[in-house]
Design an enzyme around this catalytic site. Structure first.
Site, PDB file in Angstrom:
ATOM      1  N   TYR A 139     -12.070  -5.580  10.456  1.00 35.85           N
ATOM      2  CA  TYR A 139     -11.400  -5.085  11.657  1.00 35.85           C
ATOM      3  C   TYR A 139     -11.283  -6.187  12.708  1.00 35.85           C
ATOM      4  O   TYR A 139     -12.172  -6.329  13.572  1.00 35.85           O
ATOM      5  CB  TYR A 139     -12.193  -3.868  12.197  1.00 35.85           C
ATOM      6  CG  TYR A 139     -12.239  -2.757  11.164  1.00 35.85           C
ATOM      7  CD1 TYR A 139     -11.305  -1.734  11.169  1.00 35.85           C
ATOM      8  CD2 TYR A 139     -13.181  -2.776  10.127  1.00 35.85           C
ATOM      9  CE1 TYR A 139     -11.302  -0.745  10.188  1.00 35.85           C
ATOM     10  CE2 TYR A 139     -13.190  -1.795   9.136  1.00 35.85           C
ATOM     11  CZ  TYR A 139     -12.245  -0.794   9.182  1.00 35.85           C
ATOM     12  OH  TYR A 139     -12.233   0.173   8.197  1.00 35.85           O
TER      13      TYR A 139
ATOM     14  N   GLY B 256     -14.773   5.736   5.019  1.00 35.88           N
ATOM     15  CA  GLY B 256     -14.010   6.970   5.270  1.00 35.88           C
ATOM     16  C   GLY B 256     -14.423   7.565   6.602  1.00 35.88           C
ATOM     17  O   GLY B 256     -15.235   6.990   7.333  1.00 35.88           O
TER      18      GLY B 256
ATOM     19  N   ALA C 173      -9.942  11.142   3.313  1.00 33.21           N
ATOM     20  CA  ALA C 173     -10.847  10.452   4.231  1.00 33.21           C
ATOM     21  C   ALA C 173     -12.322  10.577   3.901  1.00 33.21           C
ATOM     22  O   ALA C 173     -13.084   9.652   4.090  1.00 33.21           O
ATOM     23  CB  ALA C 173     -10.601  10.960   5.639  1.00 33.21           C
TER      24      ALA C 173
ATOM     25  N   GLU D 239       0.856  -1.201   0.000  1.00 29.36           N
ATOM     26  CA  GLU D 239       0.000   0.000   0.000  1.00 29.36           C
ATOM     27  C   GLU D 239       0.886   1.244   0.000  1.00 29.36           C
ATOM     28  O   GLU D 239       1.888   1.291   0.718  1.00 29.36           O
ATOM     29  CB  GLU D 239      -0.885  -0.023   1.252  1.00 29.36           C
ATOM     30  CG  GLU D 239      -1.776   1.208   1.374  1.00 29.36           C
ATOM     31  CD  GLU D 239      -2.745   1.076   2.539  1.00 29.36           C
ATOM     32  OE1 GLU D 239      -3.465   0.059   2.623  1.00 29.36           O
ATOM     33  OE2 GLU D 239      -2.769   2.000   3.371  1.00 29.36           O
TER      34      GLU D 239
END
Ligand code: FAD
Length: 288
Positions: free
Chosen positions: A148, A109, A51, A17
């Protein structure tokens, strides 16, 4: 090439990334970062984005196009939606298509400060963006989404989180990329739970090497990752000693990778921090 295909063809899909150029970071430095990273032959490189989904995505698309069209390497664009309109998202998807970019990481975001709950919006969650992409551009993109293992700052309960994840995946997600974590056991337990729930898409592990104590503390403050005591000791010990922190962070990351590979992960997505030397050190250490 659509990235979902990579998971069918490779035992371990390795990817990196990067973040795009900005006011302080010129485009030519991105060219150098990409030139260095492609030498490690990643399955793809992903490019982060602003974001809120209403900021400029031009830089993200420009950097992604560079990777795809100048360096002939597969690319994935991060796309955030929470403050964007459907038209804005459609415009970005069209720009991606025009640049031959076929992979998107669909994200919520962060909610901008000037937003409130009563505002009418086009998108609320990552799942809304997945749904929109599938309905408007189904065949153009392979769609990834985030998950997550240690929870998200909005998590009410792990059970609900996994329920929402299942809903997101069922809308058309091809593979998942995890938030960073430093304790493999937390991932193993999460992975078992999502498999038990019937979420069977490939999962790529987002791995953040703890090579800079200050940065890691800042990132942890933002995403809430848990710090195991052995890593905490390293961060304290080497806070003012960058070369030692770098070596210790790479060593820690490689031990994490060994455990993850032994477990049988399908993908490893290294947060390169735009520092190819981080990838170089990991690859050297892993004998890759
Ligand atoms: P969502 O899937 O929207 O979930 C967020 C929370 O909402 C979860 O707790 C979930 O359980 C809950 N939820 C979901 N659906 C519902 C529902 N229907 N009702 C109630 N609760 C619900 N941010 C950026 O700005 N730019 C980037 O480039 C970027 N890249 C990232 C890359 C990765 C690999 C990861 C893990 C995160 C990245 N982020 C990025 C951060 C991300 O945008 C934020 O964490 C965001 O707050 C969550 O987005 P999401 O789409 O993953 O979450």
């Amino acid at each position: 090439m659509k990235i979902n295909q990579c998971f069918k063809e490779n035992e371990l899909v390795k990817s990196f990334e990067i973040f795009p150029h900005n006011n302080k970071l010129p485009f030519k430095s991105i060219i150098k970062v990409v030139a260095d990273l492609v030498q490690y032959n990643p399955a793809f490189i992903s490019v982060t984005c602003g974001a809120s989904g209403y900021e400029q995505t031009t830089q993200t698309i420009d950097a992604a196009s560079l990777i795809k069209n100048q360096f002939n390497t597969e690319v994935m664009v991060h796309l955030t939606c929470v403050a964007a309109s459907q038209d804005k998202i459609l415009g970005t998807l069209n720009a991606m298509k025009a640049n031959d970019i076929e992979n998107v990481l669909a994200l919520k975001g962060d909610i901008p400060k000037d937003f409130n709950d009563e505002m009418k919006r086009d998108f609320y969650y990552g799942a809304d963006l997945v749904d929109f992409i599938v309905k408007s551009k189904k065949n153009d993109f392979s769609i990834a989404a985030a998950c997550y293992p240690e929870g998200h700052f909005e998590t009410v309960s792990e059970e609900q989180d996994i329920e929402h994840l299942k809903n997101k995946v069922e809308k058309g997600v091809d593979f998942l990329v995890t938030q960073l974590f430093f304790d493999n056991n937390n991932y193993f337990s999460f992975h078992q739970k999502i498999r038990d729930k019937g979420i069977d898409t490939p999962v790529s592990i987002g791995l953040m090497p703890a090579v800079n104590a200050k940065l890691i503390k800042k990132i942890i403050g933002m995403c809430g990752a848990k710090i195991p005591s052995d890593l905490e000791k390293l961060l304290v010990k080497y806070e003012g000693d960058e070369p030692s922190m770098f070596a210790a962070g790479i060593d820690y990351a490689c031990k994490q990778i060994e455990g993850l590979v032994a477990y049988g992960i399908e993908g490893l997505h290294i947060y390169s921090l735009n520092r190819p030397e981080v990838v170089n050190a990991i690859y050297k250490n892993m004998n890759w």
